[in-house]
Design an enzyme around this catalytic site. Structure first.
Site, mmCIF file in Angstrom:
data_model
loop_
_atom_site.group_PDB
_atom_site.id
_atom_site.type_symbol
_atom_site.label_atom_id
_atom_site.label_comp_id
_atom_site.label_asym_id
_atom_site.label_seq_id
_atom_site.Cartn_x
_atom_site.Cartn_y
_atom_site.Cartn_z
ATOM 1 N N HIS A 140 0.829 -1.201 0.000
ATOM 2 C CA HIS A 140 0.000 0.000 0.000
ATOM 3 C C HIS A 140 0.873 1.265 0.000
ATOM 4 O O HIS A 140 1.699 1.441 0.881
ATOM 5 C CB HIS A 140 -0.902 -0.014 1.249
ATOM 6 C CG HIS A 140 -1.798 1.168 1.347
ATOM 7 N ND1 HIS A 140 -2.320 1.610 2.546
ATOM 8 C CD2 HIS A 140 -2.265 2.012 0.394
ATOM 9 C CE1 HIS A 140 -3.055 2.671 2.326
ATOM 10 N NE2 HIS A 140 -3.062 2.927 1.044
ATOM 11 N N ASP A 191 -4.782 3.222 -5.421
ATOM 12 C CA ASP A 191 -4.928 3.716 -4.056
ATOM 13 C C ASP A 191 -6.086 4.711 -3.937
ATOM 14 O O ASP A 191 -6.331 5.510 -4.842
ATOM 15 C CB ASP A 191 -3.631 4.399 -3.615
ATOM 16 C CG ASP A 191 -3.594 4.577 -2.100
ATOM 17 O OD1 ASP A 191 -4.415 3.939 -1.399
ATOM 18 O OD2 ASP A 191 -2.740 5.337 -1.611
ATOM 19 N N TYR A 209 10.231 13.524 -12.717
ATOM 20 C CA TYR A 209 11.489 12.764 -12.610
ATOM 21 C C TYR A 209 11.790 12.420 -11.145
ATOM 22 O O TYR A 209 12.180 11.294 -10.824
ATOM 23 C CB TYR A 209 12.660 13.600 -13.165
ATOM 24 C CG TYR A 209 12.740 13.667 -14.667
ATOM 25 C CD1 TYR A 209 12.475 12.561 -15.459
ATOM 26 C CD2 TYR A 209 13.112 14.854 -15.309
ATOM 27 C CE1 TYR A 209 12.575 12.633 -16.845
ATOM 28 C CE2 TYR A 209 13.217 14.925 -16.694
ATOM 29 C CZ TYR A 209 12.941 13.806 -17.457
ATOM 30 O OH TYR A 209 13.049 13.867 -18.831
#
Lengths: 143, 143, 143, 143, 143, 143, 143, 143, 143, 143
Positions: I22, I64, I113
């Site tokens: 998670h 999620d 990035y």
């Protein structure tokens, strides 16, 4: 360096000598010997003579008394009974230093290579004299 | 062994010297120096003096001319201007062997440890004389 | 780079040459040779000719005098007695550079592959000429 | 060797060039550059010039157009505006070979070392001319 | 990605193709082939067809002309003379793409497994068509 | 086992002691000490007391005379001046065995953990007595 | 240390005992036995007797009832029926500690070496009494 | 955990099942089986029954239809025709879960060990019932 | 291949997805993205589109719901509100495939990035469309 | 399996528990916890509940009495005083099994993640109940 131990016994060489058991062999070889390709772990002592190496090793390692030939050198090619000066020195060192002195036996050149390939370790010295090679068999420490 | 190369330049030492570039440093240290914990790769030359090691290395490695201090030794603790006999020998070897001789500079003991920790490699010799330590900076091969 | 050493002797190649002992072999092979799958450690010299490689190696490595054929090339398939131009060049380099010049012997193609698989190292060059392969046996440095 | 690919693009160099993405950098350095200690993976091309290496790399790698300076060389110490002959050759190769030619920018010597330490890979060539170093930024392949 | 190279030639696949020499073999296998347990290094191209993989590989790798069967597929079990559609496509790709087109030969299923176990690398594609397997032998780049 | 060396100096422990240099430290810790997570290499001597371990180590390792506190133990939590029986035994062993006997100093518990984390090695003994921990600093072998 | 487990069962020894399955063997050997070169993983218990080791191992490991000889010692050379005192102690420990006591069988010396070379692990103890070696076969935990 | 996948398919187990190809085998073994020494990679599922493991594996892995015996269990020693309750459960799970149900075949105990030693992986479960072992052969996914 | 699992979920990709917990993130990036130097383990899917990869991953990985932005793409440089066609496709796939669909959020290029450098893994696809990058946060499987 | 040890204590888990010292911590986490990316070594117990794991670990590992909170769980987000059913079960197990029962303390969610990142090991169980996470501190075995 450690107290009462010859300084040329490097960390790796001490490790090998201590890890060896009864019947394990160690080969001390000269600077021309093909040590790195011989199979066993190779401990380097560049610049050190084979005779000094033999003396240092025998100061801590017991020589075997169970086998007939606990110290073996390579026969001179073409003259198997010759005793090169360095082999004579080896014998003197064994007589003076080993806990159980023994007479050096000899092996034909290829038999010596074969024996070295089964050693626990091969110590490549900087010995420049030809035939500066010897295989030792470790003995036991009595209870 | 190889032709025309000092035999104490072992496979690992030759590898390091050849792999080093302009400005990389190599530390030659005595038998008491904490070389294995100093950080860089440690090349062992047990039983060999620091002076013989210096001579062998300078026979193949160019000394740097870009930096002010391409050869540095450790100051005697409590007497920074002292020149131990071995350091005097180092200077003679540099004068005789280096392609570009240079005056040896000195570093305070902890500054020397710090400098050694950034070297490309540390060569642990069997030098028993105290202060038998020197850091060299590699120079270039001119086109 | 190092003083007085041919720059194509890379760190790995110098390491191998120095680590080899009497009787160990090194194969110099052309750009088409299946070097990476041949078994031994493969040292790459992409873009460098086999002749320059031979010259550089013989400048430091002694050639063996104990074996009859310390330098062996691959026979032309179907014409075992042919001497390709590059083999002629190999012979000239050996005559000019080796400490102990020797006549090149030849091996049938598959025997050459088999011999290379037992070498200490295989140097893959960028040689584009066919049959640009040679196996050398290392000799000794006399005391 | 492979069809239509410059033979000095070795397996490791091809791997690095193919694995690099947009914005990754590769440093081509001369034979004196401290490449092995610079940090990134070091690909060796001993004996090969930096100019041939640049030409081979630009034949497959796109040059970046997102950044102002996709090709950077090291400034001559003490004469930052000088253009050494090899840098002029670098510019000609970029003009002739790159998919998107760009003007070479320069970096102060230590800034160049710092930049090289962040590259994806450093290619150590055998270039003997001083200042034979260049850092390239990879561009994208348009969809 | 690189200029003028098929994008499915991944870093690992390019490395393998470039490292292979004359006579080395590469197996392109379908998604059901036991590639990971076949022995050689396994390069994965999940989701890519065997035909696209063959096309990409032949665009850079020369096919051997020294051996009679430089391209070999697996015979249909129970019908050794059958030519599955995908094998027909393989032949068309070879005819169109290879530098030296050759007729595909076939191997009995277990002989194919045995041959694959000696390859330089096995490329596991996502090919879902049965019998989507082919072994190629690398040729030489002429001087 | 080796001649004249305490048998509990195992291969790994001998290696560490020999590899250590001037100023390197070794921690001998009890069976409850979090040795494996303390950072340094962990040498195990399960079932062996800390006192036997100290005796064996001091029989070969010189104690430092350059630092004020070459032997340090952990203060009893809440009673920093207490001298646990095992610490008294440590002092007796140092007095009897060390080449250069020294008074034991003490460190607050967390300072001891911190010091142990910088040791060359940590020896986890089977000592069941609480506070059975001591850090030693290696000295030099005089020329 | 852990609750209710003999403290000489080190992390590595517990790992090996737990990982072993039905029919796997573990060799407990004396301080002179060539354990490190015998082949299997070597777990060291320097300074600990073979009898204490046997007791600790049998407190957690079930002895096999499927094989005729789940506990085997080495015959005295030249007197195969002799029962050294330590072997008698081994038998008492088995009778007192094993879940399924069994009579000790014996193996000729070289057969013992051969059997040890196939063990899951070899435990090198500090046992100084000769013939302090025993090989145990792990049994099952009944459902 | 992942959607629609049995949670006991751990990362390593999923990796193995996905990497296996047509004809590769996986052994599910009970808690007493010598899995770690059997040769293949060992995936542990401590505390999980062999029946739950079989069910989970067959929910994703196709069973082979090319071989006569894609599911094999170990014969009861001394009663080769007996069908232990757990084997009966294995059969029910195969009938209910496999894409291509098959009758379980049996192997003599040592033949089972031999077969397991060639599996792609061995899954050590926590199964406490004796004879809770089964070897499955992976089939293909039809195009 | 496995039953009911998209074949482009390779062994390594399945391993990563199953090992993630998670809050762990996975980045799917295009063929120009500097994935190999981004820090996390790099899973390659050369030749596969980012959209097919997203679809395959969301078929097994829950998205999620604890964080505000479980799916993030890179903003177009100079036009942060633009929605490239491929991002629109990403949104459609999430709407159609995810267990808990969510609106895609965007990150400035360098922030993207930075976020990718903390991912559990980066999947380098063969996506040729620019801005074909998305970072997903793994959710939980409800009890 | 071993005598008198809960079978879910796998080889790796036993190793970790035995190697831990006083003050080292172990985290038992549920199936959704990001264990593999949390930093410490991850021991997997797929399919096993956190409560069974806690019971097994406390049967061998002493709980610390030096620290105030040797057992810590994660606070329910938004309801820090809530006691989830599984935490109540954890407390009962500690009361019944631990050598030194202690009251469970709680940590805010991110503080729990931070604490887990410093544990000696993280045990990923198959616990599906949310908040099934607990960190234990190892105590000492009294002399």
């Amino acid at each position: 360096m450690l107290r009462n131990l010859p300084p040329i016994l490097s960390p790796s060489l001490l490790y090998a000598l201590r890890a060896m058991g009864h019947g394990d062999e160690i080969a001390i070889v000269d600077a021309n010997f093909p040590a790195e390709s011989s199979g066993p772990d190779c401990v380097r002592l560049d610049g050190i003579s084979a005779t000094d190496t033999l003396k240092a090793i025998l100061s801590v390692m017991p020589l075997d008394t169970f086998v007939a030939a606990p110290a073996r050198t390579m026969q001179v090619v073409g003259d198997p009974d010759a005793v090169p000066e360095i082999v004579a020195e080896f014998q003197t060192i064994i007589d003076d230093t080993a806990d159980k002195p023994a007479r050096i036996s000899t092996l034909e050149r290829h038999a010596f290579y074969e024996a070295a390939s089964h050693a626990f370790a091969v110590v490549q010295t900087g010995e420049t004299r030809l035939y500066g090679n010897i295989i030792l068999t470790k003995g036991i420490i009595e209870p």
